[in-house]
Design a protein around this motif. Structure first.
Motif, mmCIF file in Angstrom:
data_model
loop_
_atom_site.group_PDB
_atom_site.id
_atom_site.type_symbol
_atom_site.label_atom_id
_atom_site.label_comp_id
_atom_site.label_asym_id
_atom_site.label_seq_id
_atom_site.Cartn_x
_atom_site.Cartn_y
_atom_site.Cartn_z
ATOM 1 N N UNK A 173 43.244 70.620 40.653
ATOM 2 C CA UNK A 173 42.289 70.816 41.751
ATOM 3 C C UNK A 173 41.162 71.751 41.341
ATOM 4 N N UNK A 174 41.481 72.801 40.593
ATOM 5 C CA UNK A 174 40.453 73.732 40.130
ATOM 6 C C UNK A 174 39.480 73.014 39.203
ATOM 7 N N UNK A 175 40.007 72.237 38.271
ATOM 8 C CA UNK A 175 39.149 71.488 37.352
ATOM 9 C C UNK A 175 38.272 70.509 38.126
ATOM 10 N N UNK A 176 38.847 69.814 39.093
ATOM 11 C CA UNK A 176 38.065 68.852 39.890
ATOM 12 C C UNK A 176 36.925 69.558 40.616
ATOM 13 N N UNK A 177 37.205 70.716 41.200
ATOM 14 C CA UNK A 177 36.166 71.460 41.903
ATOM 15 C C UNK A 177 35.077 71.947 40.967
ATOM 16 N N UNK A 178 35.475 72.464 39.797
ATOM 17 C CA UNK A 178 34.495 72.923 38.815
ATOM 18 C C UNK A 178 33.672 71.753 38.277
ATOM 19 N N UNK A 179 34.312 70.601 38.105
ATOM 20 C CA UNK A 179 33.604 69.433 37.624
ATOM 21 C C UNK A 179 32.547 68.990 38.627
ATOM 22 N N UNK A 180 32.898 68.993 39.895
ATOM 23 C CA UNK A 180 31.934 68.594 40.918
ATOM 24 C C UNK A 180 30.761 69.573 40.968
ATOM 25 N N UNK A 181 31.025 70.860 40.773
ATOM 26 C CA UNK A 181 29.938 71.848 40.703
ATOM 27 C C UNK A 181 29.061 71.574 39.490
ATOM 28 N N UNK A 182 29.687 71.273 38.353
ATOM 29 C CA UNK A 182 28.955 70.989 37.115
ATOM 30 C C UNK A 182 28.118 69.724 37.267
ATOM 31 N N UNK A 183 28.688 68.702 37.890
ATOM 32 C CA UNK A 183 27.984 67.432 38.055
ATOM 33 C C UNK A 183 26.887 67.500 39.108
ATOM 34 N N UNK A 184 27.122 68.295 40.145
ATOM 35 C CA UNK A 184 26.164 68.360 41.239
ATOM 36 C C UNK A 184 26.416 67.314 42.308
ATOM 37 N N UNK A 185 27.555 66.641 42.228
ATOM 38 C CA UNK A 185 27.950 65.687 43.270
ATOM 39 C C UNK A 185 29.458 65.580 43.291
ATOM 40 N N UNK A 186 29.966 65.076 44.392
ATOM 41 C CA UNK A 186 31.407 64.942 44.571
ATOM 42 C C UNK A 186 31.882 63.592 44.056
ATOM 43 N N UNK A 187 32.936 63.622 43.280
ATOM 44 C CA UNK A 187 33.566 62.370 42.850
ATOM 45 C C UNK A 187 34.430 61.859 43.996
ATOM 46 N N UNK A 188 34.564 60.590 44.107
ATOM 47 C CA UNK A 188 35.421 60.029 45.145
ATOM 48 C C UNK A 188 36.864 60.456 44.957
ATOM 49 N N UNK A 189 37.588 60.481 46.036
ATOM 50 C CA UNK A 189 38.987 60.920 45.982
ATOM 51 C C UNK A 189 39.854 59.987 45.143
ATOM 52 N N UNK A 190 39.417 58.766 44.928
ATOM 53 C CA UNK A 190 40.197 57.809 44.135
ATOM 54 C C UNK A 190 39.752 57.756 42.674
ATOM 55 N N UNK A 191 38.807 58.601 42.272
ATOM 56 C CA UNK A 191 38.269 58.541 40.907
ATOM 57 C C UNK A 191 39.362 58.670 39.851
ATOM 58 N N UNK A 192 40.277 59.616 40.036
ATOM 59 C CA UNK A 192 41.330 59.793 39.034
ATOM 60 C C UNK A 192 42.353 58.659 39.064
ATOM 61 N N UNK A 193 42.500 58.037 40.210
ATOM 62 C CA UNK A 193 43.428 56.908 40.331
ATOM 63 C C UNK A 193 42.905 55.711 39.540
ATOM 64 N N UNK A 194 41.614 55.428 39.712
ATOM 65 C CA UNK A 194 41.018 54.268 39.046
ATOM 66 C C UNK A 194 40.587 54.553 37.611
ATOM 67 N N UNK A 195 40.464 55.825 37.263
ATOM 68 C CA UNK A 195 40.027 56.231 35.924
ATOM 69 C C UNK A 195 40.999 57.319 35.422
ATOM 70 N N UNK A 196 42.227 56.925 35.043
ATOM 71 C CA UNK A 196 43.318 57.885 34.829
ATOM 72 C C UNK A 196 43.363 58.588 33.468
ATOM 73 N N UNK A 197 42.345 58.375 32.618
ATOM 74 C CA UNK A 197 42.292 59.093 31.342
ATOM 75 C C UNK A 197 40.951 59.807 31.232
ATOM 76 N N UNK A 198 40.867 60.741 30.305
ATOM 77 C CA UNK A 198 39.603 61.451 30.081
ATOM 78 C C UNK A 198 38.517 60.461 29.691
ATOM 79 N N UNK A 199 38.840 59.528 28.805
ATOM 80 C CA UNK A 199 37.860 58.519 28.374
ATOM 81 C C UNK A 199 37.339 57.706 29.556
#
Length: 88
Positions: free
Chosen positions: A45-71
């Motif tokens: 959750x911390x990484x997700x929050x920091x990532x959204x701050x870094x990106x400047x937008x919120x990723x959808x809640x299903x992003x990790x479900x549909x994209x389950x690897x770093x790549x």
């Protein structure tokens, strides 16, 4: 809006995950599933929050479900940045 490439997103994710699990970035395989990376839910959750701050937008809640690897998530982030830039 900042445009982020898949390589930049992958590097950021690897560095953040490595820091949270206490390993060198070279020890974090980009094709390994997130649930296999020794991240607890709080760290994720911390990484997700920091990532959204870094990106400047919120990723959808299903992003990790549909994209389950770093790549996969990195490619998705780059596509989302391109889509947002085109719509701006």
């Amino acid at each position: 809006m900042v445009s982020i490439t898949a390589d930049e997103a992958q590097k950021w994710l690897i560095e953040e995950i490595a820091k949270r699990v206490g390993v060198e970035p070279s020890e974090v395989p980009p094709d390994q599933y997130f649930d296999e990376l020794d991240l607890d839910s709080t760290a994720a959750l911390i990484i997700a929050g920091e990532m959204e701050s870094w990106l400047g937008f919120e990723l959808g809640t299903t992003a990790l479900w549909y994209h389950p690897t770093i790549e996969a998530l990195s490619a998705h982030i780059a596509e989302e940045c391109e889509r947002r830039a085109a719509a701006a």
